[in-house]
Scaffold this motif. Structure first.
Motif, PDB file in Angstrom:
ATOM      1  N   THR A 158       6.465 -11.772  -5.447  1.00 53.50           N
ATOM      2  CA  THR A 158       5.238 -12.669  -5.451  1.00 53.50           C
ATOM      3  C   THR A 158       4.151 -11.840  -4.795  1.00 53.50           C
ATOM      4  O   THR A 158       3.036 -11.958  -5.347  1.00 53.50           O
ATOM      5  CB  THR A 158       5.678 -13.865  -4.445  1.00 53.50           C
ATOM      6  OG1 THR A 158       6.766 -14.595  -4.980  1.00 53.50           O
ATOM      7  CG2 THR A 158       4.133 -14.767  -4.481  1.00 53.50           C
ATOM      8  N   PHE A 159       4.274 -10.938  -3.850  1.00 48.92           N
ATOM      9  CA  PHE A 159       3.150 -10.031  -3.229  1.00 48.92           C
ATOM     10  C   PHE A 159       3.117  -8.955  -4.202  1.00 48.92           C
ATOM     11  O   PHE A 159       1.683  -8.803  -4.316  1.00 48.92           O
ATOM     12  CB  PHE A 159       3.640  -9.532  -1.774  1.00 48.92           C
ATOM     13  CG  PHE A 159       2.576  -8.801  -1.367  1.00 48.92           C
ATOM     14  CD1 PHE A 159       1.853  -9.427  -0.345  1.00 48.92           C
ATOM     15  CD2 PHE A 159       2.950  -7.335  -1.184  1.00 48.92           C
ATOM     16  CE1 PHE A 159       0.827  -8.699   0.438  1.00 48.92           C
ATOM     17  CE2 PHE A 159       1.791  -6.669  -0.499  1.00 48.92           C
ATOM     18  CZ  PHE A 159       0.667  -7.368   0.161  1.00 48.92           C
ATOM     19  N   ARG A 160       4.207  -8.389  -4.716  1.00 49.19           N
ATOM     20  CA  ARG A 160       3.608  -7.236  -5.622  1.00 49.19           C
ATOM     21  C   ARG A 160       2.942  -7.476  -6.584  1.00 49.19           C
ATOM     22  O   ARG A 160       2.251  -6.589  -7.324  1.00 49.19           O
ATOM     23  CB  ARG A 160       5.119  -6.700  -5.997  1.00 49.19           C
ATOM     24  CG  ARG A 160       5.517  -5.918  -5.014  1.00 49.19           C
ATOM     25  CD  ARG A 160       6.943  -5.080  -5.218  1.00 49.19           C
ATOM     26  NE  ARG A 160       7.905  -6.079  -5.976  1.00 49.19           N
ATOM     27  CZ  ARG A 160       9.034  -6.078  -6.201  1.00 49.19           C
ATOM     28  NH1 ARG A 160       9.728  -4.984  -5.390  1.00 49.19           N
ATOM     29  NH2 ARG A 160       9.475  -6.766  -6.522  1.00 49.19           N
ATOM     30  N   LEU A 200       0.149  -9.349  -6.658  1.00 48.24           N
ATOM     31  CA  LEU A 200      -0.989  -9.522  -6.204  1.00 48.24           C
ATOM     32  C   LEU A 200      -1.746  -8.231  -6.944  1.00 48.24           C
ATOM     33  O   LEU A 200      -1.508  -7.176  -7.018  1.00 48.24           O
ATOM     34  CB  LEU A 200      -1.529  -9.686  -4.745  1.00 48.24           C
ATOM     35  CG  LEU A 200      -0.671 -11.042  -4.144  1.00 48.24           C
ATOM     36  CD1 LEU A 200      -0.946 -10.683  -2.528  1.00 48.24           C
ATOM     37  CD2 LEU A 200      -1.300 -12.085  -4.670  1.00 48.24           C
ATOM     38  N   PRO A 201      -3.329  -8.521  -7.041  1.00 48.74           N
ATOM     39  CA  PRO A 201      -3.971  -7.564  -7.522  1.00 48.74           C
ATOM     40  C   PRO A 201      -4.062  -6.524  -6.307  1.00 48.74           C
ATOM     41  O   PRO A 201      -4.059  -6.916  -5.165  1.00 48.74           O
ATOM     42  CB  PRO A 201      -5.446  -7.870  -7.712  1.00 48.74           C
ATOM     43  CG  PRO A 201      -4.957  -9.512  -8.193  1.00 48.74           C
ATOM     44  CD  PRO A 201      -3.936  -9.611  -7.343  1.00 48.74           C
ATOM     45  N   ASP A 202      -4.241  -5.128  -6.781  1.00 48.84           N
ATOM     46  CA  ASP A 202      -4.250  -3.981  -5.505  1.00 48.84           C
ATOM     47  C   ASP A 202      -5.424  -4.279  -4.570  1.00 48.84           C
ATOM     48  O   ASP A 202      -5.037  -4.138  -3.337  1.00 48.84           O
ATOM     49  CB  ASP A 202      -4.250  -2.820  -6.145  1.00 48.84           C
ATOM     50  CG  ASP A 202      -3.056  -2.123  -6.975  1.00 48.84           C
ATOM     51  OD1 ASP A 202      -2.010  -2.943  -6.493  1.00 48.84           O
ATOM     52  OD2 ASP A 202      -3.095  -1.466  -7.733  1.00 48.84           O
ATOM     53  N   ALA A 203      -6.410  -4.666  -5.219  1.00 47.35           N
ATOM     54  CA  ALA A 203      -7.433  -4.933  -4.132  1.00 47.35           C
ATOM     55  C   ALA A 203      -7.091  -6.019  -3.155  1.00 47.35           C
ATOM     56  O   ALA A 203      -7.727  -5.856  -1.971  1.00 47.35           O
ATOM     57  CB  ALA A 203      -8.869  -5.435  -4.957  1.00 47.35           C
ATOM     58  N   GLN A 204      -6.632  -6.949  -3.582  1.00 44.39           N
ATOM     59  CA  GLN A 204      -6.263  -8.196  -2.599  1.00 44.39           C
ATOM     60  C   GLN A 204      -5.463  -7.659  -1.691  1.00 44.39           C
ATOM     61  O   GLN A 204      -5.400  -8.040  -0.536  1.00 44.39           O
ATOM     62  CB  GLN A 204      -5.682  -9.353  -3.593  1.00 44.39           C
ATOM     63  CG  GLN A 204      -5.575 -10.657  -2.682  1.00 44.39           C
ATOM     64  CD  GLN A 204      -5.310 -11.822  -3.621  1.00 44.39           C
ATOM     65  OE1 GLN A 204      -4.901 -11.728  -4.795  1.00 44.39           O
ATOM     66  NE2 GLN A 204      -5.024 -13.035  -2.908  1.00 44.39           N
ATOM     67  N   LYS A 205      -4.329  -6.827  -2.167  1.00 43.71           N
ATOM     68  CA  LYS A 205      -3.307  -6.363  -1.325  1.00 43.71           C
ATOM     69  C   LYS A 205      -3.722  -5.480  -0.192  1.00 43.71           C
ATOM     70  O   LYS A 205      -3.238  -5.709   1.024  1.00 43.71           O
ATOM     71  CB  LYS A 205      -2.044  -5.700  -2.050  1.00 43.71           C
ATOM     72  CG  LYS A 205      -1.379  -6.445  -2.763  1.00 43.71           C
ATOM     73  CD  LYS A 205      -0.097  -5.786  -3.469  1.00 43.71           C
ATOM     74  CE  LYS A 205      -0.375  -5.419  -4.587  1.00 43.71           C
ATOM     75  NZ  LYS A 205       0.897  -4.772  -5.470  1.00 43.71           N
ATOM     76  N   GLU A 206      -4.718  -4.685  -0.628  1.00 45.13           N
ATOM     77  CA  GLU A 206      -5.444  -3.839   0.376  1.00 45.13           C
ATOM     78  C   GLU A 206      -6.281  -4.182   1.353  1.00 45.13           C
ATOM     79  O   GLU A 206      -6.499  -3.789   2.549  1.00 45.13           O
ATOM     80  CB  GLU A 206      -6.085  -2.815  -0.266  1.00 45.13           C
ATOM     81  CG  GLU A 206      -5.303  -1.802  -1.038  1.00 45.13           C
ATOM     82  CD  GLU A 206      -5.727  -0.928  -2.264  1.00 45.13           C
ATOM     83  OE1 GLU A 206      -7.107  -0.999  -2.369  1.00 45.13           O
ATOM     84  OE2 GLU A 206      -5.221  -0.232  -2.847  1.00 45.13           O
ATOM     85  N   PRO A 264       4.808 -19.990  -0.410  1.00 45.63           N
ATOM     86  CA  PRO A 264       5.906 -19.682   0.430  1.00 45.63           C
ATOM     87  C   PRO A 264       6.979 -18.699   0.212  1.00 45.63           C
ATOM     88  O   PRO A 264       7.518 -18.283   1.093  1.00 45.63           O
ATOM     89  CB  PRO A 264       6.600 -21.156   0.706  1.00 45.63           C
ATOM     90  CG  PRO A 264       5.780 -22.012  -0.027  1.00 45.63           C
ATOM     91  CD  PRO A 264       4.847 -21.498  -1.230  1.00 45.63           C
ATOM     92  N   ALA A 265       7.160 -18.296  -1.048  1.00 43.85           N
ATOM     93  CA  ALA A 265       7.879 -17.279  -1.328  1.00 43.85           C
ATOM     94  C   ALA A 265       7.349 -15.809  -0.660  1.00 43.85           C
ATOM     95  O   ALA A 265       8.080 -14.874  -0.575  1.00 43.85           O
ATOM     96  CB  ALA A 265       8.100 -17.036  -2.840  1.00 43.85           C
TER      97      ALA A 265
END
Length: 115
Positions: free
Chosen positions: A62-64, A66-72, A87-88
């Motif tokens: 679920t996290f992976r 996400l767009p890179d910009a959002q993760k960073e 919640p995952a």
């Protein structure tokens, strides 16, 4: 206070944790994040005690996704919003009821904590 294990039933780590509790005769209540929901105040309490970095499951799909910009650009507020919305993204299991809340499963740690 009774032991409560929070998680998602099809998560392999949650399955191991539940099996361990059952095998060791530890009574607990299972709270399914997806089915039972999660109160924002409960999540905030965990964040206050454990830190959002420890709770956010960055290794999950679920996290992976996400767009890179959002993760960073993730911070405490955006992490909390993500965990409430999906919640995952919460590292599992979260356990309450014996001492401070904990996240994750380790048979050795649990033997010391719950035996």
């Amino acid at each position: 206070m009774a032991l409560t294990l929070y998680g998602i039933p099809n998560c392999d780590t949650v399955k191991k944790a539940r099996r361990w509790l059952d095998d060791h005769g530890v009574a607990y209540r299972f709270h399914d994040f997806r089915k039972d929901g999660l109160e924002p105040a409960k999540l905030q309490g965990w964040i206050d005690m454990l830190g959002w970095e420890k709770l956010l499951n960055k290794s999950g799909t679920t996290f992976r996704k996400l767009p890179d910009a959002q993760k960073e650009s993730i911070d405490a507020a955006s992490a909390k919003a993500l965990m409430l919305d999906q919640p995952a993204m919460i590292r599992r299991p979260v356990v309450e009821g014996v001492g401070d809340p904990s996240v994750g499963f380790s048979a050795d740690d649990w033997q010391q904590r719950f035996a």
